[in-house]
Design a protein around this motif. Structure first.
Motif, PDB file in Angstrom:
ATOM      1  N   MET A  95       0.820  -1.212   0.000  1.00 49.68           N
ATOM      2  CA  MET A  95       0.000   0.000   0.000  1.00 49.68           C
ATOM      3  C   MET A  95       0.857   1.266   0.000  1.00 49.68           C
ATOM      4  O   MET A  95       0.423   2.308  -0.462  1.00 49.68           O
ATOM      5  CB  MET A  95      -0.869   0.041   1.256  1.00 49.68           C
ATOM      6  CG  MET A  95      -1.853  -1.081   1.361  1.00 49.68           C
ATOM      7  SD  MET A  95      -3.328  -0.721   0.446  1.00 49.68           S
ATOM      8  CE  MET A  95      -4.200   0.260   1.664  1.00 49.68           C
ATOM      9  N   VAL A  96       2.057   1.178   0.561  1.00 48.96           N
ATOM     10  CA  VAL A  96       2.889   2.380   0.664  1.00 48.96           C
ATOM     11  C   VAL A  96       4.128   2.318  -0.229  1.00 48.96           C
ATOM     12  O   VAL A  96       5.047   3.106  -0.061  1.00 48.96           O
ATOM     13  CB  VAL A  96       3.292   2.689   2.131  1.00 48.96           C
ATOM     14  CG1 VAL A  96       2.048   2.924   2.972  1.00 48.96           C
ATOM     15  CG2 VAL A  96       4.133   1.595   2.742  1.00 48.96           C
ATOM     16  N   LEU A 107       6.195   3.463  -3.083  1.00 49.58           N
ATOM     17  CA  LEU A 107       6.152   4.748  -3.785  1.00 49.58           C
ATOM     18  C   LEU A 107       6.396   4.523  -5.281  1.00 49.58           C
ATOM     19  O   LEU A 107       7.312   3.813  -5.674  1.00 49.58           O
ATOM     20  CB  LEU A 107       7.213   5.689  -3.224  1.00 49.58           C
ATOM     21  CG  LEU A 107       7.001   6.117  -1.765  1.00 49.58           C
ATOM     22  CD1 LEU A 107       8.232   6.862  -1.242  1.00 49.58           C
ATOM     23  CD2 LEU A 107       5.758   6.986  -1.623  1.00 49.58           C
ATOM     24  N   PRO A 149       6.678  11.387  -6.350  1.00 44.00           N
ATOM     25  CA  PRO A 149       6.356  10.090  -5.742  1.00 44.00           C
ATOM     26  C   PRO A 149       4.946  10.059  -5.132  1.00 44.00           C
ATOM     27  O   PRO A 149       4.542  11.001  -4.461  1.00 44.00           O
ATOM     28  CB  PRO A 149       7.412   9.945  -4.629  1.00 44.00           C
ATOM     29  CG  PRO A 149       8.490  10.909  -4.965  1.00 44.00           C
ATOM     30  CD  PRO A 149       7.862  12.011  -5.756  1.00 44.00           C
ATOM     31  N   LEU A 150       4.241   8.984  -5.398  1.00 45.37           N
ATOM     32  CA  LEU A 150       2.929   8.750  -4.810  1.00 45.37           C
ATOM     33  C   LEU A 150       2.850   7.294  -4.381  1.00 45.37           C
ATOM     34  O   LEU A 150       3.309   6.412  -5.099  1.00 45.37           O
ATOM     35  CB  LEU A 150       1.815   9.014  -5.828  1.00 45.37           C
ATOM     36  CG  LEU A 150       1.287  10.423  -6.035  1.00 45.37           C
ATOM     37  CD1 LEU A 150       0.135  10.391  -7.037  1.00 45.37           C
ATOM     38  CD2 LEU A 150       0.814  11.026  -4.727  1.00 45.37           C
ATOM     39  N   SER A 151       2.246   7.062  -3.222  1.00 44.16           N
ATOM     40  CA  SER A 151       2.080   5.686  -2.759  1.00 44.16           C
ATOM     41  C   SER A 151       0.936   5.015  -3.522  1.00 44.16           C
ATOM     42  O   SER A 151       0.076   5.684  -4.096  1.00 44.16           O
ATOM     43  CB  SER A 151       1.778   5.674  -1.268  1.00 44.16           C
ATOM     44  OG  SER A 151       0.554   6.332  -1.030  1.00 44.16           O
ATOM     45  N   ARG A 193       9.697   2.505  -5.753  1.00 40.74           N
ATOM     46  CA  ARG A 193      10.702   2.620  -4.697  1.00 40.74           C
ATOM     47  C   ARG A 193      10.279   1.684  -3.580  1.00 40.74           C
ATOM     48  O   ARG A 193       9.276   1.930  -2.910  1.00 40.74           O
ATOM     49  CB  ARG A 193      10.804   4.054  -4.196  1.00 40.74           C
ATOM     50  CG  ARG A 193      11.330   4.976  -5.289  1.00 40.74           C
ATOM     51  CD  ARG A 193      11.534   6.384  -4.816  1.00 40.74           C
ATOM     52  NE  ARG A 193      12.047   7.197  -5.910  1.00 40.74           N
ATOM     53  CZ  ARG A 193      12.129   8.519  -5.882  1.00 40.74           C
ATOM     54  NH1 ARG A 193      11.748   9.177  -4.797  1.00 40.74           N
ATOM     55  NH2 ARG A 193      12.601   9.183  -6.907  1.00 40.74           N
TER      56      ARG A 193
END
Lengths: 207, 123
Positions: free
Chosen positions: B38-39, B41, B66-68, B99
């Protein structure tokens, strides 16, 4: 909830954009029964307006959700609110609020994997809601602390009584919290981190 | 709008399985690849190409920074599992990079915890 494709997708607002230098994201999970204040806590501590992510639940509510009149509805969605705290140029923390009811436990598979730990939020008017949740966290080996959300009309018990009533292990911190207050919510997360720190530095000892 | 029509429209818009199947072309998340958390990036590696499926193009566009995965799900109004399938495709075609989130361990690193505590104290 409707899933749109025709409208242009709006990303984060300018002020909500993460620095390009962020390389690491960590997460903590806020667990508790319905209406216990998870969304409030996420909202008070988040730097962004809390967002909602959804997952599809297929027949997971069978025998639990009242399907009278909607028998053909074979799937539904479960919403999780989450917020974000940029900790430094490289590190960001996500805080997820997730339902504690047993029928939502399928959500836990992805969510607790890799989570630093959890905060179990408790409403003293409905202690039984948190009992199963703590058992489940223990089963999964997810470290957690307990935060008692201070509702004005909720009964107040000494921590020792709550520990006994909920069978909370001695080493697990139990704190008071006002989920509406940013500082109080932040302190809850700090308590969890300090507890994790203690656990990590004493891993040589058997638990 | 007549009642049957309204129901039909709702069934589609409510994210019924048919529409989500179309979106993902029936693909399943790749089990063997590094799982997307879920997190995790996501960051774009370039621009969206012409003729790209709208959802894929939208991801490439908004992952400029960057977006999760969770944020993508929220902004796209799509379930996490569907976003994961779309991301698997974009990762395979090198349109985005992931990432890696901190690997799951029984207990996190001391230094990581200290960085988190420090960041929280500065709030």
């Amino acid at each position: 909830m409707d899933y749109r494709i025709s409208e242009p997708v709006v990303g984060p607002r300018g002020e909500d954009i993460l620095p390009a230098s962020v390389t690491t994201a960590v997460k903590v999970v806020i667990v508790g029964g319905f209406g216990v204040g998870k969304t409030t806590l996420v909202g008070s501590v988040s730097e962004i307006r809390p967002l909602t992510t959804e997952e599809i639940m297929t027949q997971a509510g069978a025998g639990v959700d009242d399907l009278a009149g909607v028998e053909r509805k074979s799937e539904t969605t479960v919403a999780m609110d989450f917020g974000r705290i940029t900790l430094n140029d490289e590190l960001v923390l996500y805080v997820f609020g997730t339902p504690g009811q047993q029928r939502f436990w399928f959500l836990w598979n992805g969510l607790f994997e890799g989570a630093l730990g959890a905060v179990v939020l408790i409403d003293t008017r409905r202690l039984e809601d948190s009992f199963d949740v703590m058992g489940r966290l223990e089963e999964r080996g997810v470290p957690f602390i307990v935060a008692i959300n201070a509702f004005p009309d909720a009964p107040s018990y000494p921590v020792s009584e709550l520990r006994q009533a909920l069978d909370i292990p001695d080493q697990v911190p139990v704190i008071d919290c006002d989920a509406r207050e940013r500082g109080s919510s932040r302190d809850g997360l700090l308590t969890l981190m300090r507890y994790l720190h203690t656990l990590t530095t004493t891993t040589a000892e058997p638990r | 709008m007549s009642e049957p029509e309204r129901q039909k429209k709702q069934a589609w818009e409510e994210g019924g399985p048919e529409r989500l199947y179309v979106l993902t072309s029936g693909r399943q998340p790749a089990e063997r690849q590094a799982p997307l958390d879920m997190v995790t990036l996501i960051v774009s590696r370039g621009e969206a190409g012409p003729g790209m499926q709208p959802e894929l193009a939208a991801i490439v566009r908004i992952c400029d920074y960057p977006l999760s995965v969770a944020e993508l799900s929220a902004y796209l109004h799509l379930p996490v599992s569907v976003v994961t399938v779309l991301l698997t495709e974009l990762l395979a075609s090198n349109h985005v990079e992931a990432r890696a989130s901190v690997p799951a361990k029984s207990l996190p690193d001391i230094e990581l915890l200290e960085a988190v505590m420090h960041g929280l104290q500065n709030l």
